[in-house]
Motif scaffolding. Structure first.
Motif, PDB file in Angstrom:
ATOM      1  N   ILE A 104      40.872  40.219  41.132  1.00 27.55           N
ATOM      2  CA  ILE A 104      40.710  38.772  41.274  1.00 27.55           C
ATOM      3  C   ILE A 104      40.469  38.240  39.866  1.00 27.55           C
ATOM      4  O   ILE A 104      39.472  38.598  39.231  1.00 27.55           O
ATOM      5  N   ALA A 105      41.372  37.431  39.357  1.00 26.02           N
ATOM      6  CA  ALA A 105      41.221  36.897  38.003  1.00 26.02           C
ATOM      7  C   ALA A 105      40.928  35.402  38.071  1.00 26.02           C
ATOM      8  O   ALA A 105      41.614  34.660  38.776  1.00 26.02           O
ATOM      9  N   VAL A 106      39.907  34.981  37.349  1.00 27.48           N
ATOM     10  CA  VAL A 106      39.511  33.572  37.304  1.00 27.48           C
ATOM     11  C   VAL A 106      39.912  33.009  35.945  1.00 27.48           C
ATOM     12  O   VAL A 106      39.587  33.591  34.903  1.00 27.48           O
ATOM     13  N   ILE A 107      40.619  31.884  35.962  1.00 21.73           N
ATOM     14  CA  ILE A 107      41.055  31.259  34.713  1.00 21.73           C
ATOM     15  C   ILE A 107      40.460  29.859  34.629  1.00 21.73           C
ATOM     16  O   ILE A 107      40.574  29.058  35.567  1.00 21.73           O
ATOM     17  N   GLY A 108      39.813  29.563  33.512  1.00 19.90           N
ATOM     18  CA  GLY A 108      39.216  28.254  33.300  1.00 19.90           C
ATOM     19  C   GLY A 108      39.657  27.649  31.978  1.00 19.90           C
ATOM     20  O   GLY A 108      40.515  28.194  31.274  1.00 19.90           O
ATOM     21  N   PRO A 128      37.976  39.761  36.177  1.00 17.11           N
ATOM     22  CA  PRO A 128      38.303  39.309  34.824  1.00 17.11           C
ATOM     23  C   PRO A 128      38.230  37.780  34.742  1.00 17.11           C
ATOM     24  O   PRO A 128      38.651  37.086  35.673  1.00 17.11           O
ATOM     25  N   VAL A 129      37.681  37.284  33.659  1.00 18.10           N
ATOM     26  CA  VAL A 129      37.605  35.843  33.424  1.00 18.10           C
ATOM     27  C   VAL A 129      38.385  35.528  32.156  1.00 18.10           C
ATOM     28  O   VAL A 129      38.165  36.142  31.108  1.00 18.10           O
ATOM     29  N   LEU A 130      39.305  34.576  32.270  1.00 24.52           N
ATOM     30  CA  LEU A 130      40.118  34.166  31.132  1.00 24.52           C
ATOM     31  C   LEU A 130      39.973  32.666  30.933  1.00 24.52           C
ATOM     32  O   LEU A 130      39.649  31.926  31.876  1.00 24.52           O
ATOM     33  N   VAL A 131      40.221  32.213  29.719  1.00 26.24           N
ATOM     34  CA  VAL A 131      40.230  30.779  29.451  1.00 26.24           C
ATOM     35  C   VAL A 131      41.514  30.417  28.718  1.00 26.24           C
ATOM     36  O   VAL A 131      42.085  31.226  27.971  1.00 26.24           O
ATOM     37  N   ASN A 142      34.920  40.947  31.428  1.00 29.03           N
ATOM     38  CA  ASN A 142      35.492  42.021  32.243  1.00 29.03           C
ATOM     39  C   ASN A 142      36.947  42.307  31.860  1.00 29.03           C
ATOM     40  O   ASN A 142      37.526  41.659  30.997  1.00 29.03           O
ATOM     41  N   GLY A 143      37.512  43.295  32.513  1.00 25.91           N
ATOM     42  CA  GLY A 143      38.893  43.674  32.256  1.00 25.91           C
ATOM     43  C   GLY A 143      39.591  43.973  33.563  1.00 25.91           C
ATOM     44  O   GLY A 143      38.957  44.120  34.614  1.00 25.91           O
ATOM     45  N   ASP A 150      45.652  45.172  31.717  1.00 31.37           N
ATOM     46  CA  ASP A 150      44.621  44.667  30.817  1.00 31.37           C
ATOM     47  C   ASP A 150      45.179  44.483  29.409  1.00 31.37           C
ATOM     48  O   ASP A 150      44.909  43.471  28.749  1.00 31.37           O
ATOM     49  N   ALA A 151      45.988  45.437  28.973  1.00 32.23           N
ATOM     50  CA  ALA A 151      46.574  45.348  27.635  1.00 32.23           C
ATOM     51  C   ALA A 151      47.508  44.146  27.523  1.00 32.23           C
ATOM     52  O   ALA A 151      47.579  43.494  26.472  1.00 32.23           O
TER      53      ALA A 151
END
Length: 303
Positions: A104-108, A128-131, A142-143, A150-151
């Motif tokens: 589950i990836a969260v993007i903000g 994983p959290v991305l912005v 996280n990854g 992940d890479a």
């Protein structure tokens, strides 16, 4: 372009190997599976990710939840944490080979990078959290469970100014003038083909990819805007050519318009003249919807 559309087009483009975008996900076999789907987790509670991508090549699925605001929803995070492989197979209709492992990836937004991770850290989730940053996406917490995935996300460089927009040109929050820009040319194409009727859901399928995989209520929101645009066209700019057929909806299950007169299938010189006139009418319709002070016109009784 809205936050939602920017991310949808990014992932559609990357999963299709579009030029100018990072190819890591495409080369790992990731493809878009579904948009705006709603299903239940192992506790029979509803989840509704914005997007699901999956790769049979590396047996990995990623469900995306993006946040335009600063906060996450504690209950929503808990519901996501209870998704199992069986849920993805039986309820999200993924093949088992694609979802042996899932994230589950969260993007903000970058401006909320300090707030978005709080709920995930406090809940002990490994999402994983991305912005979104000026030059792409940055993973800040996280990854992904699969090293290759992940890479591909560290660091993912994107030129937002040249991002393709054709994969998902509108969403439920787009303005009516944006729907008019896309819907009316498709109506004219139907007329060129000699189609006797125009169906809202068929126009929607031509505008938005994976229409059939979106949840019905989201389809309905898009269809309502398509209907509003074509209704206005049928009452005013294209009133000589289109007429709303309310009775037909019982059979077509979607807003329907009959083509009354069709100058686009006549003699060549008349077709060209009609085409030029319709392009002007299309432009006028778009400008009407762009006018913030426009007076809404309602159908007259009997129309």
């Amino acid at each position: 372009m809205s936050f939602n559309l920017r991310l949808l087009n990014l992932f559609f483009g990357m999963c299709k190997g579009a030029g100018g975008l990072p190819r890591g996900l495409y080369e790992l076999g990731f493809r878009v599976e579904t948009v705006e789907i709603r299903f239940t987790n192992s506790d029979r509670r509803t989840v509704a990710p914005e997007l699901i991508i999956a790769s049979e090549q590396i047996h990995h699925t990623v469900l995306f939840e993006w946040k335009s605001g600063a906060n996450t929803d504690t209950d929503q995070l808990q519901r996501y944490s209870r998704i199992t492989t069986e849920d993805l197979v039986a309820k999200a209709y993924l093949t088992r080979g694609k979802c042996t492992i899932h994230d589950i990836a969260v993007i903000g937004k970058d401006e909320h990078r300090d707030r978005i991770p709080i709920g995930i850290e406090e809940g002990g989730y490994d999402f994983p959290v991305l912005v979104v940053v000026a030059d792409g996406l940055e993973t800040i917490l996280n990854g992904f469970h699969v090293a290759e995935t992940d890479a591909a996300f560290r660091r993912l460089t994107v030129n937002w100014d040249t991002l393709p927009t054709t994969f998902f040109p509108v969403d439920a929050d787009s303005e009516l003038w944006e729907f008019a820009e896309h819907a009316i040319p498709l109506v004219l194409q139907e007329m060129q083909k000699g189609s006797p009727r125009v169906l809202a859901n068929e126009i929607g399928k031509d505008i938005v990819p994976l229409w059939e995989t979106m949840r019905p209520d989201y389809q309905g929101r898009l269809e309502n805007k398509i209907e509003a645009v074509i209704d206005r066209a049928a009452r005013r700019e294209f009133s000589n050519y289109l007429h709303k057929n309310e009775r037909a909806k019982a059979r077509t299950h979607t807003p329907t318009w009959d083509v009354m007169e069709n100058p686009l299938v006549g003699a060549a010189d008349k077709r060209l003249k009609a085409w030029k006139a319709m392009l002007k009418q299309h432009k006028a319709l778009v400008e009407y919807f762009k006018d913030e002070h426009r007076q809404e016109d309602l159908p007259l009784r009997g129309e």
